[in-house]
Design a protein around this motif. Sequence first.
Motif, mmCIF file in Angstrom:
data_model
loop_
_atom_site.group_PDB
_atom_site.id
_atom_site.type_symbol
_atom_site.label_atom_id
_atom_site.label_comp_id
_atom_site.label_asym_id
_atom_site.label_seq_id
_atom_site.Cartn_x
_atom_site.Cartn_y
_atom_site.Cartn_z
ATOM 1 N N GLY A 65 0.412 8.032 12.783
ATOM 2 C CA GLY A 65 1.686 7.448 13.188
ATOM 3 C C GLY A 65 1.807 5.976 12.889
ATOM 4 O O GLY A 65 2.729 5.310 13.381
ATOM 5 N N LEU A 66 0.909 5.436 12.063
ATOM 6 C CA LEU A 66 0.938 4.020 11.730
ATOM 7 C C LEU A 66 1.914 3.751 10.583
ATOM 8 O O LEU A 66 2.114 4.593 9.703
ATOM 9 C CB LEU A 66 -0.457 3.543 11.311
ATOM 10 N N SER A 67 2.496 2.564 10.601
ATOM 11 C CA SER A 67 3.298 2.098 9.477
ATOM 12 C C SER A 67 2.950 0.642 9.223
ATOM 13 O O SER A 67 2.508 -0.079 10.127
ATOM 14 C CB SER A 67 4.796 2.249 9.770
ATOM 15 N N TRP A 68 3.139 0.195 7.986
ATOM 16 C CA TRP A 68 2.717 -1.144 7.595
ATOM 17 C C TRP A 68 3.663 -1.677 6.536
ATOM 18 O O TRP A 68 4.449 -0.954 5.940
ATOM 19 C CB TRP A 68 1.284 -1.116 7.069
ATOM 20 N N GLU A 69 3.539 -2.976 6.293
ATOM 21 C CA GLU A 69 4.380 -3.605 5.282
ATOM 22 C C GLU A 69 3.923 -3.216 3.879
ATOM 23 O O GLU A 69 2.746 -2.945 3.644
ATOM 24 C CB GLU A 69 4.339 -5.127 5.434
ATOM 25 N N VAL A 70 4.858 -3.194 2.965
ATOM 26 C CA VAL A 70 4.552 -2.952 1.561
ATOM 27 C C VAL A 70 5.062 -4.151 0.751
ATOM 28 O O VAL A 70 6.010 -4.833 1.170
ATOM 29 C CB VAL A 70 5.187 -1.631 1.056
ATOM 30 N N PRO A 71 4.447 -4.437 -0.406
ATOM 31 C CA PRO A 71 3.367 -3.665 -1.028
ATOM 32 C C PRO A 71 2.022 -3.910 -0.361
ATOM 33 O O PRO A 71 1.824 -4.939 0.303
ATOM 34 C CB PRO A 71 3.356 -4.194 -2.464
ATOM 35 N N VAL A 72 1.131 -2.961 -0.533
ATOM 36 C CA VAL A 72 -0.236 -3.073 -0.028
ATOM 37 C C VAL A 72 -1.052 -3.901 -1.021
ATOM 38 O O VAL A 72 -0.962 -3.699 -2.232
ATOM 39 C CB VAL A 72 -0.852 -1.667 0.137
ATOM 40 N N ARG A 73 -1.840 -4.828 -0.518
ATOM 41 C CA ARG A 73 -2.709 -5.621 -1.399
ATOM 42 C C ARG A 73 -3.983 -4.838 -1.690
ATOM 43 O O ARG A 73 -4.684 -4.419 -0.773
ATOM 44 C CB ARG A 73 -3.058 -6.960 -0.765
ATOM 45 N N ARG A 74 -4.264 -4.660 -2.977
ATOM 46 C CA ARG A 74 -5.505 -4.022 -3.432
ATOM 47 C C ARG A 74 -6.361 -5.076 -4.097
ATOM 48 O O ARG A 74 -5.942 -5.708 -5.061
ATOM 49 C CB ARG A 74 -5.206 -2.878 -4.402
ATOM 50 N N GLN A 75 -7.558 -5.249 -3.601
ATOM 51 C CA GLN A 75 -8.400 -6.323 -4.115
ATOM 52 C C GLN A 75 -8.694 -6.166 -5.603
ATOM 53 O O GLN A 75 -8.808 -7.160 -6.325
ATOM 54 C CB GLN A 75 -9.709 -6.378 -3.325
ATOM 55 N N SER A 76 -8.805 -4.937 -6.075
ATOM 56 C CA SER A 76 -9.128 -4.715 -7.486
ATOM 57 C C SER A 76 -8.040 -5.236 -8.416
ATOM 58 O O SER A 76 -8.289 -5.411 -9.620
ATOM 59 C CB SER A 76 -9.363 -3.223 -7.746
#
Length: 308
Positions: A65-76
Amino acid sequence: MTPVFRFAPSPNGRLHLGHAYSALLNERLAQAWGGRFLLRIEDIDIARCRPAFEAAIIEDLSWLGLSWEVPVRRQSEHFDDYRRTAFLLKRKGLLYPCFCSRKDVADAVARREAATGRPWPRDPDGAPLYPGTCRSLPSSEAESRIASGEPHSWRLDQPAALKEAPGPYFYDSFRPEGRAHRVVAHPELWGDTILVRKDTPTSYHLSVVMDDAIQGVTHVVRGRDLEAATDLHVLLQRLLDLPTPRYHHHGLVLDPLGDKLSKSRGSEALHELRERGIDAATIRRHLGFSADSEHLEPNDAGNQGQHR
């Protein structure tokens, strides 16, 4: 200032209840304090991280049930950022190339222990401190070995770093209910830590400090097993002129034997609980995150990791 929280898993395996607890706590604090909740994918370990595991992380967190901001930061996707920062540290004379393997380090430490009859000092994770074998290599030799393609990492020259950014070192530790106190940090306990690995242009310590600053993270909420690493992160923040967030190191969800849950030990994953017919509401309630729950800290008891 708007509080910013983040959950930053590595896609090298499936999430377990310990990850769920940390993610849910970050989300709850962000909501309670009118803040933002970010998801960051820490995938610098190119040998172990897999797109399938990242997809599974998204699936598990969404199921909870979690939601988060986008875009997601990908370290790669940001290796150039880490390269530039490492270059700045090298230019200041704070990093040096190290050609030692783990066996080389172990053999050097064993020789010194045999010669002195005393145990060699360890870092907070229990690994022997690096004995400085490559710190005094002539620059011409180091450059020649690098040019020949010899594998090498880059270590923090801690004596130089402590001189460049002298102490005292400290950070603010807070409790979920809002109380805070100042903690004295001891980065010298880590010795000459690797900041750029042989197989990737960064390390956990360098990338996490940079990412928290780049993303404006104000409150770092993570497990107690990473508490000692914060001492080193405070030094890196000082060296790089970065802000130091507030930190909360929460208790760990343990298995029935009292050990922390771990991917490497095969702790039961969230998707396995789901396949057994356990729903997300039951997981949230079990971890203390039901709608009417005020419980925000695991009790470090063995039965916390065993769903009933």
